[in-house]
Structures are given as structure tokens and as C-alpha cells.
Motif scaffolding. Structure first.
Motif, mmCIF file in Angstrom:
data_model
loop_
_atom_site.group_PDB
_atom_site.id
_atom_site.type_symbol
_atom_site.label_atom_id
_atom_site.label_comp_id
_atom_site.label_asym_id
_atom_site.label_seq_id
_atom_site.Cartn_x
_atom_site.Cartn_y
_atom_site.Cartn_z
ATOM 1 N N UNK A 58 19.556 54.188 33.798
ATOM 2 C CA UNK A 58 20.327 52.966 33.904
ATOM 3 C C UNK A 58 21.803 53.229 33.703
ATOM 4 N N UNK A 59 22.530 52.173 33.510
ATOM 5 C CA UNK A 59 23.958 52.334 33.287
ATOM 6 C C UNK A 59 24.479 51.215 32.413
ATOM 7 N N UNK A 60 25.700 51.375 32.009
ATOM 8 C CA UNK A 60 26.338 50.402 31.131
ATOM 9 C C UNK A 60 26.827 49.240 32.004
ATOM 10 N N UNK A 61 26.362 48.010 31.752
ATOM 11 C CA UNK A 61 26.763 46.892 32.603
ATOM 12 C C UNK A 61 28.222 46.499 32.380
ATOM 13 N N UNK A 62 28.885 46.134 33.474
ATOM 14 C CA UNK A 62 30.261 45.665 33.378
ATOM 15 C C UNK A 62 30.253 44.215 32.891
ATOM 16 N N UNK A 63 31.444 43.645 32.743
ATOM 17 C CA UNK A 63 31.529 42.253 32.285
ATOM 18 C C UNK A 63 30.896 41.312 33.306
ATOM 19 N N UNK A 64 31.108 41.597 34.580
ATOM 20 C CA UNK A 64 30.503 40.748 35.619
ATOM 21 C C UNK A 64 28.979 40.873 35.602
ATOM 22 N N UNK A 65 28.492 42.090 35.403
ATOM 23 C CA UNK A 65 27.039 42.288 35.303
ATOM 24 C C UNK A 65 26.467 41.543 34.103
#
Length: 158
Positions: A58-65
Motif C-alpha cells: 500500500x501507500x501513504x494516503x494524501x490529504x485528498x485520499x
């Protein structure tokens, strides 16, 4: 089929098809014989040695995510969202938001159509129509043009 083969073009195509069928029967790209893959025994790694290729999926979600995850209803608050999120979860949340946006746009389109129907019926009850409005506008423009022509003739006469 026999009719096509009797024509010279049909004979040529038939010969061409046979040649293609012959060439497809063997591999033309590589003449080396294929060697079977030998499976290597699994390497023994001690429990205490660091694994260099280990990566959290997975990955680190951005603010929009993060906002998308909240809007889609996956999490109730922003504090509940973990530091790393799987790709599938983000993709599912985006798809859910995409569908919700489509529903909103459909509802807005249907609402706009209903408003235009109501406004059109009100205009009909007032005996207004686009044709009448266009004729009035053109009559007004003709009148203004006629006045300008008369003013121009009056200036030339002086």
C-alpha cells in the motif's frame, strides 16, 4: 468456396494461406531449445537479520485520499485512517465517490429539466414564445436601423 479458388486471385490467396499455416507450425523467433527452470531451494534467513526488500503493501494516503476515504464512508473520522492504506481500499473509495458524483449529476440534470418544463409552461400561459421574442427583437433592430439611416440622410442634406 470452390468458385473463389477457381479465380486466379483465389488461387494466390489459397497458396498464401497454406504458406502461412506452414510457418505458424514452428517457432521462428528463437532456435535455442528451451531449458527447464531449476527451482532453487529457499534461502534460510535468520529471524534477526533485517530484510532489505521488505516493504509494507500500500501507500501513504494524501490529504485528498483521506477526504475520499471519509466521504465514501470507509472511516468515520480522520483519526481512524491508518498511516498506510492498501491500493484496493483507495480504489474502491474512489469508485464509490465517482458513482455518488454521477448520481448527483443525474439528479441535477433531472431537476434542471423539470425547472425548464415549469418555466416553459408558465411562458405558454403568458402567450410568450421564442418566435415572438425573436420577431420583436428583429422589428426593434429594423426600427433602429431605419432611424440611423434617416439621421444620416438628414446630415447629408445639410
Amino acid at each position: 468456396m470452390n468458385f473463389i479458388r477457381s479465380i486466379s486471385i483465389g488461387r494466390f490467396l489459397g497458396q498464401r494461406n497454406r504458406e502461412v499455416a506452414k510457418t505458424w507450425s514452428y517457432r521462428r523467433m528463437c532456435n535455442k531449445p528451451q531449458e527447464p527452470k531449476v527451482e532453487s531451494p529457499p534461502s534460510t534467513v535468520s529471524e534477526h537479520s533485517p530484510r532489505a526488500s521488505f516493504k509494507v503493501p500500500g501507500y501513504r494516503p494524501s490529504e485528498m485520499d483521506r477526504k475520499i476515504l471519509l466521504w465514501s464512508g470507509r472511516y468515520k473520522t480522520a483519526d481512524q485512517i491508518p498511516e498506510f492504506v492498501s491500493f484496493e481500499m483507495i480504489d474502491a473509495a474512489r469508485n464509490r465517490i465517482r458513482v455518488k458524483a454521477c448520481y448527483v449529476m443525474m439528479a441535477a440534470t433531472i431537476g434542471a429539466c423539470l425547472v425548464m418544463i415549469i418555466l416553459g409552461k408558465q411562458a405558454v400561459s403568458r402567450n410568450e414564445s421564442l418566435t415572438g421574442q425573436n420577431m420583436e427583437k428583429k422589428a426593434k433592430l429594423r426600427e433602429e436601423y431605419r432611424r440611423e439611416q434617416e439621421a444620416a440622410m438628414a446630415e447629408k442634406a445639410q
